[in-house]
Write an enzyme that holds these catalytic residues in place. Structure first.
Site, short mmCIF file in Angstrom:
data_model
loop_
_atom_site.label_atom_id
_atom_site.label_comp_id
_atom_site.label_asym_id
_atom_site.label_seq_id
_atom_site.Cartn_x
_atom_site.Cartn_y
_atom_site.Cartn_z
N LYS A 179 0.76 -1.26 0.04
CA LYS A 179 0.09 -0.06 0.04
C LYS A 179 0.86 1.27 0.03
CE LYS A 179 0.43 1.67 4.45
NZ LYS A 179 0.60 2.91 4.72
N HIS A 209 -0.75 -4.84 5.99
CA HIS A 209 -0.34 -5.71 7.17
C HIS A 209 -0.93 -5.70 8.49
CE1 HIS A 209 1.87 -1.88 7.87
NE2 HIS A 209 1.88 -2.15 9.22
N LYS A 213 -3.93 -12.21 10.14
CA LYS A 213 -5.13 -13.43 10.40
C LYS A 213 -5.61 -13.49 11.63
CE LYS A 213 -4.45 -17.15 7.96
NZ LYS A 213 -4.20 -18.37 7.50
N GLU A 247 -0.64 6.49 17.39
CA GLU A 247 1.02 6.13 17.59
C GLU A 247 1.51 7.33 18.33
OE1 GLU A 247 2.44 3.46 14.24
OE2 GLU A 247 1.82 5.36 13.55
N ASP A 266 -2.36 7.49 4.78
CA ASP A 266 -1.56 6.35 5.13
C ASP A 266 -2.23 5.26 6.04
OD1 ASP A 266 1.05 5.15 5.99
OD2 ASP A 266 0.62 5.81 7.88
N HIS A 271 -6.02 0.72 5.73
CA HIS A 271 -6.26 -0.16 6.72
C HIS A 271 -7.53 0.07 7.62
CE1 HIS A 271 -2.01 -0.70 6.22
NE2 HIS A 271 -1.72 0.46 6.65
#
Length: 506
Positions: A179, A209, A213, A247, A266, A271
């Site tokens: 991405k 990422h 899973k 973050e 971003d 995401h």
């Protein structure tokens, strides 16, 4: 009150069912990738995130017989490549509290032996992937099936794919794209069209990422394996859903990328919209990639920032940028003073948008997506706030707080905020939290994604149509930001953001 769940193991195993005819359903050894080729192997992404993920995957014993090949623009010697592998691999397998001083990350003795073999046999090649014929010629000497990982800027990846020919690719090749996937809905469509000329859609892995899973299956398992939750998972019972990725990290020498992307492109565009779609999707018939990804796509097609047809982006989105401050013992400069930052880009480091899923289940419920850097604490979770009870019996004292469900992403946790009778006065309400630790995989996020790539399972990959939909959702808001229709606010580094930007749990 604390409890540790030992029933979350579904999050660490492969889906029990796959769609008929999908590559992952066959279980054929011939489908498994033989060679992982990393383009952009000398770049920061490869050393910081990709190679540590590769190391844990191999060391866990889940990537037998793999060959690792690096290629990049830099004129590196064989020893420089080996030094990079040693540094990345060693850091990712550092002993942890569960490993008794032995290599951590779920590694096995056989896996460690295999990792040493992979490193010893790995090679690096200087290569201009945008030169016509260069990449195709390079691939003729690589054993297939090949996973071709584009750890490159989007524009370079696009150019590299444009000069590739279908006949240049070994049989069974899978293309792995980092991405952001394109820079707009139009560029994403163009890139999709380019890739479609090379391999089938189920051989394209658009990497996000954050969609490991553990994250995906924990949310799906929580929702669809518990009647109590799924029964109330709708606009009748839920007031709002917040998905927060705050973050404490700052720019960290990534101005070349981040100053053109910002928090919106971003994180929110990719995401957070994907996680939102998993939170909001209808129950899939199976855990096969087609069922799950089609339901994700249906949510995104129904989504807009602000209610449908609204153009009031100043009401339904916010943006801000950090000023100088301190995070722990670290002094942080003003964002505009960071090396490589161009003030003309008007880049936000904190962004928040209200997305509405315009369908029967979610009508009127805001999904608040927020992400930012240089904040006082790292916070990665989804918070589901339920509506107030229709009537609280008269006579109770204390604060009647909303029921909230917190789903933590790394570490994988679950917290339920409830009102109960407190200690002492039996008529006074008090707050308790029921906590559980969910099942997780010792692999790093990139390892989880690569596991799907190497086993030919696209479940965790972003499908082409959803990549385009994500851009379609955010583009009007980004245009409003660029025109200054939404003001740029400020917050000191180390704070929780501008004072008015409250979230559930602050």
């Amino acid at each position: 009150m604390k409890s540790t769940s030992d029933t979350g193991t579904a999050s660490t195993s492969s889906p029990a069912q796959h769609d008929a005819g999908s590559p992952a359903s066959s279980g054929s050894a011939a489908q498994r990738i033989k060679s992982l080729v990393i383009l952009g192997a000398s770049g920061d992404l490869t050393g910081r995130l990709l190679l540590p993920g590769v190391a844990r995957l191999i060391a866990s014993g889940r990537a037998p017989g793999l060959t690792l090949v690096g290629a990049g623009n830099d004129d590196w010697t064989a020893q420089q490549w080996q030094d990079r592998l040693t540094e990345s691999f060693t850091a990712s397998l550092a002993p942890d509290e569960k490993s008794d001083g032995k290599p951590g990350g779920g590694s096995t003795a056989e896996g460690i032996k295999e990792l040493k073999r992979v490193q010893k046999d790995s090679s690096y090649h200087q290569l201009d992937v945008t030169a016509k014929g260069a990449l195709g010629e390079f691939l003729t000497d690589i054993e297939g099936p090949v996973a071709l990982y584009f750890a490159l800027p989007p524009a370079v990846s696009q150019k590299a794919c444009e000069v590739l020919r279908k006949q240049d690719l070994p049989s069974g090749t899978r293309l792995v794209m980092e991405k952001p996937f394109g820079s707009s809905a139009e560029s994403a469509r163009e890139l999709n069209a380019t890739l479609a000329k090379l391999v089938p859609e189920d051989h394209i892995h658009r990497v996000d990422h954050f969609l490991g899973k553990s994250t995906v299956l924990n949310v799906i398992g929580l929702r669809f394996a518990n009647r109590l939750l799924e029964h109330s998972w709708n606009s009748e019972h839920i007031e709002k859903v917040e998905i927060i990725f705050d973050e404490s990290l700052t720019l960290e020498n990534r101005a070349r990328y981040y100053d053109h992307a910002g928090a919106g492109r971003d994180m929110i565009q990719s995401h957070l919209l994907q996680i939102m779609a998993i939170m909001a999707m209808e129950p899939p018939a199976t855990l096969g990639e087609n069922d799950v990804r089609s339901n994700i796509a249906a949510v995104l097609r129904a989504s807009t920032i602000g209610p449908q047809s609204s153009t009031d982006f100043a009401t339904h989105s916010r943006r801000a940028r950090y000023t100088s401050g301190s995070i722990g013992d670290r002094q942080v400069p003003d964002y505009l003073s960071e090396e490589g930052v161009d003030p003309a880009n008007d880049t936000e480091t904190l962004a928040e948008v209200e997305v509405y899923v315009n369908n029967w289940r979610w009508a009127g419920v805001p999904f608040i997506l927020r992400s930012g850097k240089a904040l006082g604490r790292t916070r990665k979770e989804a918070v589901v706030t339920f509506k107030a009870v229709p009537h609280l019996p008269i006579g109770f004292k204390g604060t009647d707080s909303p029921t909230r469900l917190h789903i933590g992403f790394g570490p994988e946790t679950l917290t339920l905020d409830l009102d109960v009778i407190g200690p002492g006065n039996l008529f006074t309400l008090d707050r308790v939290q029921l906590e559980a630790v969910l099942g997780s995989d010792p692999l790093l996020p990139y390892g989880e994604v690569l596991d799907g790539v190497l086993s030919a399972d696209p479940l965790l990959s972003v499908r082409g149509d959803t990549a385009e939909e994500c851009w379609r959702i955010v583009e009007p808001t980004f245009a409003a930001w660029k025109s200054a229709a939404v003001p740029m606010e400020e917050y000191p580094a180390g704070s929780n953001g501008p004072e008015a930007w409250t979230t559930s749990g602050d």
